[in-house]
Design a protein around this motif. Structure first.
Motif, PDB file in Angstrom:
ATOM      1  N   TYR A 229       0.860  -1.191   0.000  1.00 44.29           N
ATOM      2  CA  TYR A 229       0.000   0.000   0.000  1.00 44.29           C
ATOM      3  C   TYR A 229       0.897   1.241   0.000  1.00 44.29           C
ATOM      4  O   TYR A 229       0.977   1.965   0.995  1.00 44.29           O
ATOM      5  CB  TYR A 229      -0.940  -0.014   1.215  1.00 44.29           C
ATOM      6  CG  TYR A 229      -1.807  -1.248   1.282  1.00 44.29           C
ATOM      7  CD1 TYR A 229      -3.012  -1.308   0.583  1.00 44.29           C
ATOM      8  CD2 TYR A 229      -1.417  -2.356   2.018  1.00 44.29           C
ATOM      9  CE1 TYR A 229      -3.808  -2.446   0.632  1.00 44.29           C
ATOM     10  CE2 TYR A 229      -2.202  -3.501   2.074  1.00 44.29           C
ATOM     11  CZ  TYR A 229      -3.396  -3.534   1.374  1.00 44.29           C
ATOM     12  OH  TYR A 229      -4.191  -4.662   1.413  1.00 44.29           O
TER      13      TYR A 229
ATOM     14  N   ASN B 279       0.716   4.161  -1.466  1.00 39.24           N
ATOM     15  CA  ASN B 279       0.128   5.505  -1.502  1.00 39.24           C
ATOM     16  C   ASN B 279      -1.060   5.662  -0.579  1.00 39.24           C
ATOM     17  O   ASN B 279      -1.205   6.683   0.100  1.00 39.24           O
ATOM     18  CB  ASN B 279      -0.283   5.843  -2.943  1.00 39.24           C
ATOM     19  CG  ASN B 279       0.900   5.808  -3.895  1.00 39.24           C
ATOM     20  OD1 ASN B 279       1.955   6.365  -3.606  1.00 39.24           O
ATOM     21  ND2 ASN B 279       0.731   5.139  -5.035  1.00 39.24           N
ATOM     22  N   ASP B 280      -1.926   4.686  -0.581  1.00 34.35           N
ATOM     23  CA  ASP B 280      -3.159   4.764   0.211  1.00 34.35           C
ATOM     24  C   ASP B 280      -3.260   3.550   1.112  1.00 34.35           C
ATOM     25  O   ASP B 280      -2.710   2.486   0.829  1.00 34.35           O
ATOM     26  CB  ASP B 280      -4.376   4.829  -0.710  1.00 34.35           C
ATOM     27  CG  ASP B 280      -4.346   6.049  -1.615  1.00 34.35           C
ATOM     28  OD1 ASP B 280      -4.209   7.175  -1.084  1.00 34.35           O
ATOM     29  OD2 ASP B 280      -4.436   5.864  -2.854  1.00 34.35           O
ATOM     30  N   ASP B 281      -4.016   3.718   2.191  1.00 33.48           N
ATOM     31  CA  ASP B 281      -4.190   2.627   3.134  1.00 33.48           C
ATOM     32  C   ASP B 281      -5.188   1.589   2.612  1.00 33.48           C
ATOM     33  O   ASP B 281      -5.868   1.790   1.602  1.00 33.48           O
ATOM     34  CB  ASP B 281      -4.640   3.170   4.494  1.00 33.48           C
ATOM     35  CG  ASP B 281      -3.508   3.838   5.247  1.00 33.48           C
ATOM     36  OD1 ASP B 281      -2.360   3.381   5.121  1.00 33.48           O
ATOM     37  OD2 ASP B 281      -3.777   4.837   5.962  1.00 33.48           O
TER      38      ASP B 281
END
Length: 638
Positions: free
Chosen positions: A488, A490-492
């Motif tokens: 992940y 960039n984003d969760d």
């Protein structure tokens, strides 16, 4: 031919117990095991070590507010308790008084050692006593440690599927290894055995739950000799059957752990106040040695050790320890019964508590047995019908506790159960009503107090332990926390009910994100789900069961990730350190968040789970199970 008699030889500074199979040498009056002679080997213990660093009882203790002190327990008086042809039992006592305040833990400690006729090993147990007039203190850890000869014992076995050639202690020295994120974990860069190059060594990779620490130890292949630590009962260990403890590790070292805060934190380090009397017997444990014929597979030693372990378990409680503080079978009691489950949203009738863990521990709240560390605990597993029998319970007052794989929550019977010698109590049918207010709308995971069913990534190929490649316990690999950022970047994590698979799409631990400047930031995971209709006049219930937490906080928001105040917060919880120590569970937590119906919408909804604490990469949460319940159904509530 009958076995030769046991003989005791008393020397100026040592005592030797010889039963014709092995000789055990102890320092006098210290009570340190300095030598074990067996099968033509003069000493199984590390002869390069000082005598005080071979086989010893130790503890870590502290006065309130002070730093922990490591103490190898040395007796100050020696006593022959039993000395005949069938048995020798020796006592090494360290007595406390106020002249020793601040120097030694305020305990009277009696270390016992027993050798029996015809027995290929010896027993050890300890009696700890704190008098009410003595000062307060804490115990961080206590155990027995054995350090074996590194030139002989190089193959370790702690389970059928956990056996391997181990690094030498030299391999953990400067120039042969690289320290990783913490001192216990090292990368072998120039080991004595080149085949081990590139592997990670960390003693915590070999931890086991109490219920599985029955026998572990080491094998020498030349000559074929085994050294095994057998623990026939867990009654004197703290934290219940799932509490994890160390076993054997590089040294070669073998441990008999009694008390520790590993995978739990200070909750499992007993604290004694002023005017608090306490006495407890730790053990006996059995140190078993065996041998094979040259040419045979030395690994048969493990099979023999397991058979000996079963013999020891069947013999518990032992009849031969001389101390009146160790209670024999006729002085104990039994409790039996049947546990049933009532969950109207799963079945109209009772459900058998198949495989339930049922135990007696000191009286307390629901689930308090997890943190109980002063008394004895007695556990068993129920059969498919939920029937259980807990045997050989020491006299005293207890609550009966249980939890059932497949169901959230804890059971506790409200009655105080008073056990006396010879008692056999039938509790009859007991009913456990797991937490439940409405039907299941969706769920993630399996309620079994572990995060093992979730996604466990492959380790960095530069940081592997080959034992755990394609192993059921792949979570024991080092550095798995670092894989979150790779998966992940960039984003969760976002999990969509009905599309995602928790075995692949739910990372085993919610941990901080590491930025390029090596700072860490909290993470927010999303659970997206659809509702065809919403009852806005009634509430919904989000159940979150946590398998482990380390200096973490769970915040829950619904449909508004930027809400200033979360709908629910756990506050700061947990000191398990299970991420760093390759565990998959620690202390169990169960939280419930009330979601007003008017916060939900028809169509897509999102639950936001935020873990904001981020001073360390090891802070975080391991989830056990998450469930959303709809508003109560009148029919099911009847």
């Amino acid at each position: 031919m009958s076995a030769p008699p046991v003989k005791l030889h008393i020397q100026e500074r040592h005592v030797v117990i010889d039963n014709g199979i092995l000789q055990v040498t102890l320092s006098k009056p210290d009570g340190i095991v300095t030598g074990i002679r067996y099968n033509g080997i003069d000493n199984l213990l590390e002869i390069c070590n000082q005598e005080t660093n071979r086989g010893y009882w130790d503890l870590v203790w502290s006065a309130p507010g002070s730093r922990g002190i490591f103490d190898v327990i040395k007796g100050t008086s020696f006593n022959i308790v039993v000395n005949n042809e069938e048995q020798v039992e020796l006592s090494f006592v360290r007595t406390w008084d106020f002249s020793l305040e601040g120097k030694y833990v305020p305990l009277n400690i009696d270390k016992r050692f027993i050798v029996l006729r015809g027995s290929s090993g010896f027993y050890s147990y300890g009696i700890y006593e704190h008098l009410p007039e003595w000062p307060p203190f804490e115990i961080g850890e206590t155990r027995i440690t054995f350090k074996l000869r590194k030139d002989k014992f190089q193959f370790m076995a702690i389970a059928d599927d956990k056996q391997r050639k181990m690094p030498l202690p030299d391999d953990r020295m400067h120039g042969r290894c690289q320290t990783l994120a913490y001192p216990e974990a090292v990368l072998l860069v120039n080991p004595v055995d080149p085949e081990l190059k590139g592997e990670v060594d960390d003693k915590y990779q070999y931890s086991l739950p109490n219920k599985d620490i029955l026998v572990h130890g080491w094998m020498s292949f030349n000559p074929p000799v085994g050294f095994w630590q057998i623990t026939p009962s867990n009654e004197f260990r703290s934290g219940g059957p799932l509490k994890q403890n160390l076993t054997s590790h590089v040294g070669p070292t073998t441990l008999a752990m009694f008390l520790s805060g590993h995978y739990a934190g200070k909750d499992l380090e007993p604290k004694f106040g002023p005017r608090e009397p306490w006495k407890k017997v730790f053990g006996p444990v059995f140190i078993y040695v065996n041998s094979a014929t040259r040419g045979d597979d030395p690994r048969l030693l493990w099979d023999d050790a397991k058979m000996q372990m079963m013999t020891e378990v069947e013999s518990w409680p032992y009849s031969f320890p001389a101390s009146e503080d160790f209670l024999k079978s006729h002085q104990r009691g039994n409790v039996r019964g049947r546990l049933l489950i009532l969950d109207r949203y799963m079945s109209d009738g009772f459900i058998s508590a198949d495989g339930a863990y049922v135990g007696l521990a000191l009286p307390g709240d629901f689930g308090s047995w997890q943190r109980e560390c002063k008394g004895y605990q007695f556990w068993t597993q129920a059969d498919k019908q939920g029937t259980f029998c807990i045997k050989n319970i020491c006299p005293g007052d207890y609550n009966l506790y249980a939890w059932v794989p497949g169901f959230i929550g804890d059971y506790r019977n409200d009655a105080i159960i008073s056990i006396a010698s010879g008692m056999d109590i039938d509790m009859g049918d007991l009913v456990f009503k797991p937490p439940r207010e409405g039907p299941t709308l969706w769920e993630i995971g399996i309620p079994d107090r572990s995060a093992a069913e979730f996604y466990i990534p492959d380790p960095n190929p530069m940081h592997i332990n080959r034992l755990y490649v394609n192993h059921p316990e792949r979570y024991r690999q080092y550095g798995l926390w670092n894989r979150y950022m790779e998966l992940y970047p960039n984003d969760d994590l976002i999990y969509t009910i009905g599309l995602s698979d928790y075995r692949k799409g739910w990372f085993f631990a919610q941990i901080p994100r590491q930025k390029e400047d090596d700072t860490h930031h909290g993470t927010t995971w999303q659970i997206k789900f659809n509702l065809n209709c919403v009852d806005r006049s009634n509430g919904y219930k989000l159940r979150v069961a946590i398998a482990s937490a380390t200096l973490a906080e769970l915040q829950v928001r619904v449909n508004d990730p930027n809400a200033r105040r979360p709908l629910f917060t756990s506050g700061l919880i947990g000191r398990d350190n299970s991420v760093a120590r390759h565990g998959i569970h620690g202390i169990y937590w169960l939280f419930s968040a009330n979601i007003p119906g008017n916060m939900l919408v028809e169509g897509e909804n999102t639950v936001f789970l935020t873990q904001p604490r981020c001073q360390s990469p090891f802070q975080g949460i391991m989830y056990d199970y998450i469930r959303l319940e709809g508003p109560p159904s009148d029919a099911a509530a009847l």
